[in-house]
Design a protein around this motif. Structure first.
Motif, PDB file in Angstrom:
ATOM      1  N   PHE A   1      11.176  26.771  26.446  1.00  0.00           N
ATOM      2  CA  PHE A   1      12.391  25.969  26.519  1.00  0.00           C
ATOM      3  C   PHE A   1      12.755  25.424  25.137  1.00  0.00           C
ATOM      4  O   PHE A   1      13.915  25.459  24.723  1.00  0.00           O
ATOM      5  N   GLU A   2      11.749  24.935  24.413  1.00  0.00           N
ATOM      6  CA  GLU A   2      12.004  24.414  23.065  1.00  0.00           C
ATOM      7  C   GLU A   2      12.449  25.525  22.123  1.00  0.00           C
ATOM      8  O   GLU A   2      13.312  25.313  21.266  1.00  0.00           O
ATOM      9  N   GLU A   3      11.873  26.706  22.280  1.00  0.00           N
ATOM     10  CA  GLU A   3      12.299  27.841  21.463  1.00  0.00           C
ATOM     11  C   GLU A   3      13.773  28.143  21.665  1.00  0.00           C
ATOM     12  O   GLU A   3      14.528  28.367  20.718  1.00  0.00           O
ATOM     13  N   ASP A   4      14.211  28.157  22.934  1.00  0.00           N
ATOM     14  CA  ASP A   4      15.598  28.478  23.228  1.00  0.00           C
ATOM     15  C   ASP A   4      16.538  27.429  22.651  1.00  0.00           C
ATOM     16  O   ASP A   4      17.618  27.753  22.134  1.00  0.00           O
ATOM     17  N   LYS A   5      16.161  26.151  22.740  1.00  0.00           N
ATOM     18  CA  LYS A   5      17.004  25.084  22.202  1.00  0.00           C
ATOM     19  C   LYS A   5      17.116  25.190  20.684  1.00  0.00           C
ATOM     20  O   LYS A   5      18.202  25.014  20.119  1.00  0.00           O
ATOM     21  N   ILE A   6      16.006  25.475  20.026  1.00  0.00           N
ATOM     22  CA  ILE A   6      16.018  25.594  18.565  1.00  0.00           C
ATOM     23  C   ILE A   6      16.867  26.793  18.144  1.00  0.00           C
ATOM     24  O   ILE A   6      17.695  26.706  17.225  1.00  0.00           O
ATOM     25  N   MET A   7      16.668  27.929  18.818  1.00  0.00           N
ATOM     26  CA  MET A   7      17.457  29.122  18.500  1.00  0.00           C
ATOM     27  C   MET A   7      18.944  28.859  18.723  1.00  0.00           C
ATOM     28  O   MET A   7      19.798  29.266  17.922  1.00  0.00           O
ATOM     29  N   GLY A   8      19.272  28.175  19.829  1.00  0.00           N
ATOM     30  CA  GLY A   8      20.665  27.873  20.112  1.00  0.00           C
ATOM     31  C   GLY A   8      21.276  26.958  19.060  1.00  0.00           C
ATOM     32  O   GLY A   8      22.428  27.146  18.661  1.00  0.00           O
ATOM     33  N   TYR A   9      20.521  25.969  18.605  1.00  0.00           N
ATOM     34  CA  TYR A   9      21.032  25.013  17.629  1.00  0.00           C
ATOM     35  C   TYR A   9      21.376  25.709  16.309  1.00  0.00           C
ATOM     36  O   TYR A   9      22.479  25.536  15.773  1.00  0.00           O
ATOM     37  N   PHE A  10      20.429  26.496  15.804  1.00  0.00           N
ATOM     38  CA  PHE A  10      20.675  27.150  14.516  1.00  0.00           C
ATOM     39  C   PHE A  10      21.666  28.295  14.664  1.00  0.00           C
ATOM     40  O   PHE A  10      22.483  28.533  13.765  1.00  0.00           O
ATOM     41  N   GLY A  11      21.628  29.010  15.791  1.00  0.00           N
ATOM     42  CA  GLY A  11      22.613  30.063  16.016  1.00  0.00           C
ATOM     43  C   GLY A  11      24.015  29.502  16.148  1.00  0.00           C
ATOM     44  O   GLY A  11      24.983  30.068  15.629  1.00  0.00           O
ATOM     45  N   GLY A  12      24.141  28.342  16.821  1.00  0.00           N
ATOM     46  CA  GLY A  12      25.443  27.708  16.952  1.00  0.00           C
ATOM     47  C   GLY A  12      26.004  27.220  15.642  1.00  0.00           C
ATOM     48  O   GLY A  12      27.221  27.046  15.498  1.00  0.00           O
ATOM     49  N   GLY A  13      25.120  26.997  14.672  1.00  0.00           N
ATOM     50  CA  GLY A  13      25.581  26.541  13.368  1.00  0.00           C
ATOM     51  C   GLY A  13      26.500  27.526  12.675  1.00  0.00           C
ATOM     52  O   GLY A  13      27.369  27.132  11.892  1.00  0.00           O
ATOM     53  N   TYR A  14      26.327  28.819  12.971  1.00  0.00           N
ATOM     54  CA  TYR A  14      27.199  29.813  12.354  1.00  0.00           C
ATOM     55  C   TYR A  14      28.634  29.713  12.877  1.00  0.00           C
ATOM     56  O   TYR A  14      29.548  30.292  12.296  1.00  0.00           O
ATOM     57  N   MET A  15      28.813  28.985  13.965  1.00  0.00           N
ATOM     58  CA  MET A  15      30.147  28.774  14.512  1.00  0.00           C
ATOM     59  C   MET A  15      30.639  27.346  14.307  1.00  0.00           C
ATOM     60  O   MET A  15      31.822  27.116  14.064  1.00  0.00           O
ATOM     61  N   TYR A  16      29.704  26.373  14.392  1.00  0.00           N
ATOM     62  CA  TYR A  16      30.120  24.978  14.443  1.00  0.00           C
ATOM     63  C   TYR A  16      29.602  24.104  13.298  1.00  0.00           C
ATOM     64  O   TYR A  16      29.920  22.916  13.253  1.00  0.00           O
ATOM     65  N   ALA A  17      28.815  24.630  12.383  1.00  0.00           N
ATOM     66  CA  ALA A  17      28.244  23.786  11.331  1.00  0.00           C
ATOM     67  C   ALA A  17      29.323  23.194  10.438  1.00  0.00           C
ATOM     68  O   ALA A  17      29.200  22.065   9.959  1.00  0.00           O
ATOM     69  N   THR A  18      30.371  23.935  10.205  1.00  0.00           N
ATOM     70  CA  THR A  18      31.497  23.437   9.402  1.00  0.00           C
ATOM     71  C   THR A  18      32.794  23.688  10.179  1.00  0.00           C
ATOM     72  O   THR A  18      32.860  24.591  11.017  1.00  0.00           O
ATOM     73  N   ALA A  19      33.802  22.905   9.876  1.00  0.00           N
ATOM     74  CA  ALA A  19      35.084  23.060  10.563  1.00  0.00           C
ATOM     75  C   ALA A  19      35.701  24.424  10.290  1.00  0.00           C
ATOM     76  O   ALA A  19      36.350  25.020  11.161  1.00  0.00           O
ATOM     77  N   GLU A  20      35.483  24.948   9.094  1.00  0.00           N
ATOM     78  CA  GLU A  20      36.088  26.233   8.732  1.00  0.00           C
ATOM     79  C   GLU A  20      35.535  27.378   9.568  1.00  0.00           C
ATOM     80  O   GLU A  20      36.245  28.350   9.856  1.00  0.00           O
ATOM     81  N   ARG A  21      34.288  27.314   9.970  1.00  0.00           N
ATOM     82  CA  ARG A  21      33.666  28.434  10.683  1.00  0.00           C
ATOM     83  C   ARG A  21      34.259  28.655  12.075  1.00  0.00           C
ATOM     84  O   ARG A  21      34.220  29.768  12.587  1.00  0.00           O
ATOM     85  N   SER A  22      34.750  27.596  12.700  1.00  0.00           N
ATOM     86  CA  SER A  22      35.299  27.727  14.046  1.00  0.00           C
ATOM     87  C   SER A  22      36.794  28.037  14.039  1.00  0.00           C
ATOM     88  O   SER A  22      37.401  28.157  15.101  1.00  0.00           O
ATOM     89  N   GLU A  23      37.385  28.174  12.869  1.00  0.00           N
ATOM     90  CA  GLU A  23      38.802  28.494  12.770  1.00  0.00           C
ATOM     91  C   GLU A  23      39.006  30.021  12.757  1.00  0.00           C
ATOM     92  O   GLU A  23      38.102  30.770  12.405  1.00  0.00           O
ATOM     93  N   PRO A  24      40.179  30.477  13.163  1.00  0.00           N
ATOM     94  CA  PRO A  24      40.466  31.930  13.115  1.00  0.00           C
ATOM     95  C   PRO A  24      40.389  32.459  11.703  1.00  0.00           C
ATOM     96  O   PRO A  24      40.710  31.759  10.732  1.00  0.00           O
ATOM     97  N   TRP A  25      39.993  33.714  11.569  1.00  0.00           N
ATOM     98  CA  TRP A  25      39.933  34.344  10.253  1.00  0.00           C
ATOM     99  C   TRP A  25      41.310  34.796   9.775  1.00  0.00           C
ATOM    100  O   TRP A  25      41.546  34.969   8.601  1.00  0.00           O
ATOM    101  N   MET A  26      42.198  35.039  10.693  1.00  0.00           N
ATOM    102  CA  MET A  26      43.525  35.567  10.319  1.00  0.00           C
ATOM    103  C   MET A  26      44.603  34.691  10.954  1.00  0.00           C
ATOM    104  O   MET A  26      44.401  34.102  11.984  1.00  0.00           O
TER     105      MET A  26
END
Length: 269
Positions: free
Chosen positions: A244-269
């Protein structure tokens, strides 16, 4: 070529074909029922209402015997996940994407989502914890020709110092590094998945930040910002990590590629 008739014009070949057809239809029903033992009956995406099942979607209960004396497990007896999430659909239609209403990484939404796995560690075939600090492993060590990450500075996606590597967690079954333990600037110990880690050579960040000596190797983690390390999920038991802890850690760091900065969650085009 002679033909063996059973009755009238009904021969053995026709009987064999009919028996095969009955067997094949039965096999299709059986395999479909077996593939629907978990997660069925389905639930409505928007309301969470349970949709009625059919004989084809009801495989019945099946009990699995767990290894290492952990008893049995029946998937159908496990409670369903809570339907409430900290997000809302972008428009009122089934299939519409969900938009986070809070901190997506902390709330486990979208790419940061995690499964409610069992709260026990993954084990080796002989019952030992599979993922442990390298000092607790069975004679696993860093190759002499590789850079030992312990003691190296860690930098986040914002190119700022997040902490220092204090330990290495290895997989005793696969003999690979699974996590780096990072002691953050505030003193917290955080496990970082090796999949988001880049061990950079000397001078990688030279000229970008004055904190880096051009003669020092470093750890570059672009999944999250340096200030987000302190909020990463923690392990409850020192020297041990549950599924369970593994999944939470993986989700947190994986989600960072989308939500760590405001720019990452914005459309590319």
């Amino acid at each position: 070529m002679s033909t063996t008739y059973i009755a009238g014009t009904f021969d053995v070949a026709e009987l064999a074909f009919i028996l095969f057809f009955i067997f094949f239809v039965g096999l299709v029903f059986y395999l479909n029922r077996e593939s629907r033992r978990e997660g069925y009956p389905l639930e409505h995406e928007q309301s969470g209402a349970i949709l009625g099942g059919t004989p084809l979607s009801d495989g019945g209960k099946k009990t699995f015997k767990l290894p290492h004396g952990r008893g049995t497990y029946t998937p159908e007896d496990v409670a369903r996940d809570d339907f409430e999430i900290a997000a809302e659909q972008s428009f009122g239609s089934a299939g519409a994407p969900y938009v986070p209403t809070g901190d997506a990484m902390a709330d486990g939404v979208g790419p940061a989502a995690y499964a409610n796995r069992e709260k026990y560690p993954d084990l080796t075939f002989d019952g030992r914890p599979r993922i442990v600090p390298i000092g607790n492993s069975h004679e696993i060590e860093i190759a002499p020709n590789d850079e030992d990450p312990v003691g190296l500075p860690v930098y986040g996606a914002d190119k700022k110092l997040a902490g220092t590597v204090s330990d290495v967690w290895v997989d005793q079954a696969e003999h690979i590094i699974r996590y780096l333990e990072v002691t953050t600037n505030s003193g917290k110990k955080v496990l970082t998945p090796m999949g988001v880690v880049a061990v950079q050579g000397r001078g990688f960040l030279g000229g970008i930040t004055p904190l880096v000596d051009d003669q020092t190797a470093l750890i570059d983690i672009d999944a999250i910002r340096s200030d987000q390390f302190d909020a990463a999920p923690q392990v409850e038991t020192a020297g041990q990590i549950t599924r369970f802890e593994e999944d939470k850690i993986m989700g947190y760091f994986g989600g960072g590629y989308m939500y760590a900065t405001a720019e990452r969650s914005e459309p590319w085009m």
